[in-house]
Design a protein around this motif. Sequence first.
Motif, PDB file in Angstrom:
ATOM      1  N   PRO A  66       0.809  -1.219   0.000  1.00 46.38           N
ATOM      2  CA  PRO A  66       0.000   0.000   0.000  1.00 46.38           C
ATOM      3  C   PRO A  66       0.842   1.270   0.000  1.00 46.38           C
ATOM      4  N   ALA A  67       2.027   1.218   0.607  1.00 46.44           N
ATOM      5  CA  ALA A  67       2.899   2.397   0.627  1.00 46.44           C
ATOM      6  C   ALA A  67       4.362   1.965   0.647  1.00 46.44           C
ATOM      7  N   ARG A  68       5.192   2.786  -0.003  1.00 46.61           N
ATOM      8  CA  ARG A  68       6.639   2.599   0.048  1.00 46.61           C
ATOM      9  C   ARG A  68       7.239   3.905   0.542  1.00 46.61           C
ATOM     10  N   ILE A  69       8.280   3.812   1.350  1.00 45.08           N
ATOM     11  CA  ILE A  69       8.869   5.033   1.887  1.00 45.08           C
ATOM     12  C   ILE A  69      10.364   5.094   1.634  1.00 45.08           C
ATOM     13  N   ALA A  70      10.859   6.324   1.718  1.00 44.74           N
ATOM     14  CA  ALA A  70      12.291   6.588   1.695  1.00 44.74           C
ATOM     15  C   ALA A  70      12.551   7.684   2.723  1.00 44.74           C
ATOM     16  N   VAL A  71      13.730   7.675   3.287  1.00 46.52           N
ATOM     17  CA  VAL A  71      14.118   8.668   4.288  1.00 46.52           C
ATOM     18  C   VAL A  71      15.393   9.344   3.817  1.00 46.52           C
ATOM     19  N   SER A  72      15.407  10.674   3.885  1.00 43.14           N
ATOM     20  CA  SER A  72      16.573  11.435   3.461  1.00 43.14           C
ATOM     21  C   SER A  72      17.034  12.355   4.589  1.00 43.14           C
ATOM     22  N   ILE A  91      13.292   7.514  12.311  1.00 50.77           N
ATOM     23  CA  ILE A  91      12.141   7.788  11.435  1.00 50.77           C
ATOM     24  C   ILE A  91      11.536   6.480  10.937  1.00 50.77           C
ATOM     25  N   ARG A  92      12.364   5.543  10.499  1.00 54.98           N
ATOM     26  CA  ARG A  92      11.846   4.256  10.019  1.00 54.98           C
ATOM     27  C   ARG A  92      11.119   3.494  11.115  1.00 54.98           C
ATOM     28  N   GLU A  93      11.672   3.498  12.314  1.00 59.97           N
ATOM     29  CA  GLU A  93      11.053   2.781  13.431  1.00 59.97           C
ATOM     30  C   GLU A  93       9.707   3.405  13.791  1.00 59.97           C
TER      31      GLU A  93
END
Length: 156
Positions: A66-72, A91-93
């Motif tokens: 349903p969703a994919r994420i990236a963190v910068s 942020i990922r946790e």
Amino acid sequence: MDIKRCPFFVCLHSYMDETIKYTFCKEERLCRKGGFEELLSSGYSFVSYPLRVVIRLYPREEKDFPARIAVSVSKRRFKRAVKRNRVKRLIRETYRLNKNTLYSSIPEDKTMDILFIYLHDEIFEYGKIEKAITGAIKKIRSYIEKDSGGDIADTH
């Protein structure tokens, strides 16, 4: 004593079967360069301090989550990789523990790419980042509800 006969194990086991799994697998990560370019060029962004959030909603294929994420996290803000990785881990946790509220509001035929960009020069504690992520998820849910007929990526 047999572990499977233990009342605590039976209770815990039945409880775990009914709960939602709080995992974060590789398929939930936004990795492709093309995916980043599409997200940044046609995505909608807002700020949930200390994060800038860029989102893009598009039709789902069979195997998509349903969703994919990236963190910068910018190298300009944190020179040391240890600090950048710490922020990304936080942020990922936080997202992993709160993503189920987002998943419940995304339509079955759509999927979403999300980019979290960290804006502050210092590392915030977990509570502040959790507040930012939950606020971002609320905003994303409101945009999905408001724009249920069209594509969020087309509204700048």
